[in-house]
Design an enzyme around this catalytic site. Sequence first.
Site, PDB file in Angstrom:
ATOM      1  N   LYS A   1     -15.741  -1.981   3.013  1.00  0.00           N
ATOM      2  CA  LYS A   1     -15.126  -2.626   1.343  1.00  0.00           C
ATOM      3  C   LYS A   1     -16.272  -3.226   0.687  1.00  0.00           C
ATOM      4  O   LYS A   1     -16.497  -4.096   1.066  1.00  0.00           O
ATOM      5  CB  LYS A   1     -13.846  -3.530   1.836  1.00  0.00           C
ATOM      6  CG  LYS A   1     -12.829  -3.158   2.929  1.00  0.00           C
ATOM      7  CD  LYS A   1     -12.128  -4.041   3.325  1.00  0.00           C
ATOM      8  CE  LYS A   1     -10.577  -3.863   3.851  1.00  0.00           C
ATOM      9  NZ  LYS A   1     -10.092  -5.178   4.253  1.00  0.00           N
TER      10      LYS A   1
ATOM     11  N   GLU B   1      -8.088  -0.994  14.464  1.00  0.00           N
ATOM     12  CA  GLU B   1      -8.595  -1.953  13.688  1.00  0.00           C
ATOM     13  C   GLU B   1      -8.104  -3.317  14.092  1.00  0.00           C
ATOM     14  O   GLU B   1      -7.112  -3.654  14.147  1.00  0.00           O
ATOM     15  CB  GLU B   1      -8.354  -1.351  12.283  1.00  0.00           C
ATOM     16  CG  GLU B   1      -9.160  -2.383  11.147  1.00  0.00           C
ATOM     17  CD  GLU B   1      -8.795  -2.000   9.739  1.00  0.00           C
ATOM     18  OE1 GLU B   1      -8.395  -0.573   9.511  1.00  0.00           O
ATOM     19  OE2 GLU B   1      -8.604  -2.885   9.053  1.00  0.00           O
TER      20      GLU B   1
ATOM     21  N   GLU C   1       0.755  -1.199  -0.016  1.00  0.00           N
ATOM     22  CA  GLU C   1       0.027   0.000   0.010  1.00  0.00           C
ATOM     23  C   GLU C   1       0.647   1.238   0.033  1.00  0.00           C
ATOM     24  O   GLU C   1       0.477   2.223   0.264  1.00  0.00           O
ATOM     25  CB  GLU C   1      -0.982   0.049   1.001  1.00  0.00           C
ATOM     26  CG  GLU C   1      -1.749  -1.376   1.115  1.00  0.00           C
ATOM     27  CD  GLU C   1      -2.957  -1.268   2.042  1.00  0.00           C
ATOM     28  OE1 GLU C   1      -3.414  -0.074   2.891  1.00  0.00           O
ATOM     29  OE2 GLU C   1      -3.736  -2.047   1.945  1.00  0.00           O
TER      30      GLU C   1
ATOM     31  N   ARG D   1      -8.556  -1.820  -0.857  1.00  0.00           N
ATOM     32  CA  ARG D   1      -8.027  -2.966  -0.633  1.00  0.00           C
ATOM     33  C   ARG D   1      -6.499  -2.882  -0.814  1.00  0.00           C
ATOM     34  O   ARG D   1      -6.044  -2.060  -1.560  1.00  0.00           O
ATOM     35  CB  ARG D   1      -8.469  -4.092  -1.635  1.00  0.00           C
ATOM     36  CG  ARG D   1      -9.757  -4.479  -1.531  1.00  0.00           C
ATOM     37  CD  ARG D   1     -10.362  -4.667   0.067  1.00  0.00           C
ATOM     38  NE  ARG D   1      -9.851  -5.636   0.825  1.00  0.00           N
ATOM     39  CZ  ARG D   1     -10.505  -6.839   1.157  1.00  0.00           C
ATOM     40  NH1 ARG D   1     -11.855  -6.740   0.783  1.00  0.00           N
ATOM     41  NH2 ARG D   1      -9.750  -7.734   1.793  1.00  0.00           N
TER      42      ARG D   1
ATOM     43  N   ASP E   1     -12.859  -4.742  10.845  1.00  0.00           N
ATOM     44  CA  ASP E   1     -12.766  -5.221   9.565  1.00  0.00           C
ATOM     45  C   ASP E   1     -13.043  -6.630   9.119  1.00  0.00           C
ATOM     46  O   ASP E   1     -14.245  -6.991   8.850  1.00  0.00           O
ATOM     47  CB  ASP E   1     -11.262  -4.791   9.110  1.00  0.00           C
ATOM     48  CG  ASP E   1     -11.077  -5.153   7.566  1.00  0.00           C
ATOM     49  OD1 ASP E   1     -11.795  -5.475   6.848  1.00  0.00           O
ATOM     50  OD2 ASP E   1      -9.769  -5.284   7.060  1.00  0.00           O
TER      51      ASP E   1
HETATM   52  C1  2PG Z   1      -7.107  -4.028   5.432  1.00  0.00           C
HETATM   53  C2  2PG Z   1      -6.852  -3.974   3.844  1.00  0.00           C
HETATM   54  C3  2PG Z   1      -6.454  -2.504   3.483  1.00  0.00           C
HETATM   55  P1  2PG Z   1      -6.614  -6.061   2.378  1.00  0.00           P
HETATM   56  O1  2PG Z   1      -7.038  -5.133   6.004  1.00  0.00           O
HETATM   57  O2  2PG Z   1      -7.828  -3.280   6.166  1.00  0.00           O
HETATM   58  O3  2PG Z   1      -5.321  -2.262   4.294  1.00  0.00           O
HETATM   59  O4  2PG Z   1      -5.913  -5.100   3.649  1.00  0.00           O
HETATM   60  O5  2PG Z   1      -7.074  -5.442   1.453  1.00  0.00           O
HETATM   61  O6  2PG Z   1      -5.183  -6.915   2.343  1.00  0.00           O
HETATM   62  O7  2PG Z   1      -7.485  -7.128   3.332  1.00  0.00           O
HETATM   63 MG    MG Z   2      -7.829  -4.467   7.926  1.00  0.00          MG
END
Ligand code: 2PG
Ligand code: MG
Length: 431
Positions: free
Chosen positions: A338, A286, A207, A367, A313
Amino acid sequence: MTMPHIAEVSADWVLDSRGVPTVEATVVLSDGRRSFAQAPSGASTGVHESLERRDHQSPRFGGRGVEGAVCAVRDEINGALVGMDVTDQEALDEALVVLDATEDRSRLGANAMVAVSAACARAGSEARGVPLWRHLAGERPATLPLPMVNLFSGNLHARGGMTIQDILVVPFNAPDQATSLEWAEGIYRSARLLLEKRSASTLVGDEGGFGAPSASSAACLALACEAIVGADLRPGVDVGLALDVAATHMVQSDGSYVLDGTTMSSQDMVTTIARWLEDYPIVSVEDPLGEDDWDGWRLAATTFDARVQLVGDDLLCTHLDRLERAAAAGCANAVLIKANQIGTLSEALAVGDRARDLGMRSVVSARSGETEDDWLADLAIASGAGQIKVGSVARSERLAKYNRLLRVARGPDAPPWAGDNGFGAIFERAE
Ligand code: 2PG
Ligand code: MG
């Protein structure tokens, strides 16, 4: 004026920011206009997420191709959406959900669905002649979101270094969108200098944040504060820190966690993170516990300062039923949104709406696998969530979203700046 209807929905594969195939959907309208959108893809995915459809049986792309999802768009989804009003996003998304008819979106694939949902939204906004964020917002209180900007990454986003996934900076005292990103750039530049001085690597993770320079999460938190000071900003006054612990990915088969090399119980995790909250200007945590550790989450919620944002999350996976359960059990006070964790933009927005009704905050998130597509910025503005998490101020798949926010902020009829989301008040106790 009659709106153009959908004449064709199509798709093909393109490559994402990790060089992995993803779905690009195209919507063709009856007036000949074409709009496209691309699906993002996670690395630290939760088991409760909707399913990303990949061609695991095929040797092409190492089994990570998306031909099945692409065919679902060209055949079934095209058949279902042709002729529909392109401006009615909720009806289009509902049609996708009904057509898929599975709990986990495994028949069509959440990657097929989210690409089509976003391409329809873009086509709808263009047909109406309004910006995408306004088209999606409807009656929602659209705002320009406070960014959470990735500074250091570990675990699944940058192997080696610390076991927590991300340390982010939150420029909550910034007076506007542009200043928030200017501050983030200053901190990023200052962090690079600190790393160079220590002869540490300045290679970046998925990222755009730097690969964590230490295996100790606390040492990385201290370095993040140093970077803030190095940018002539005040930790806890101008800028806070946010953590994505991503603890799901530390869970062992017996339910224990391994954090920075130490095996821990849920209670130990909560105690360790509570100490970090005392020692560092953290505004948001988080996934401090795993995706099914509801008791651990409850313990975290009752132990941490209630003003600190506790974001689900992997725990919530942008699913309404899990949000309701967390609210009823008092397990989190915020939800990460998301769109590909659920499947459609309307469902993602509905989770944000419900969170607001429940008195919870929300953060709209990219993501770790992203594309140059910028629809996420509009979704974040439209949701009124007031916060966005896109990664760092480096790598163009991240900048596409930040630069879109800047364009909207500088354009006519810009929505209001979300401001500090109440984060400044967390540190008043220290005064
Ligand atoms: C998260 C995301 C974004 P990933 O865990 O919050 O940072 O990661 O898209 O790999 O789930
Ligand atoms: Mg996360």
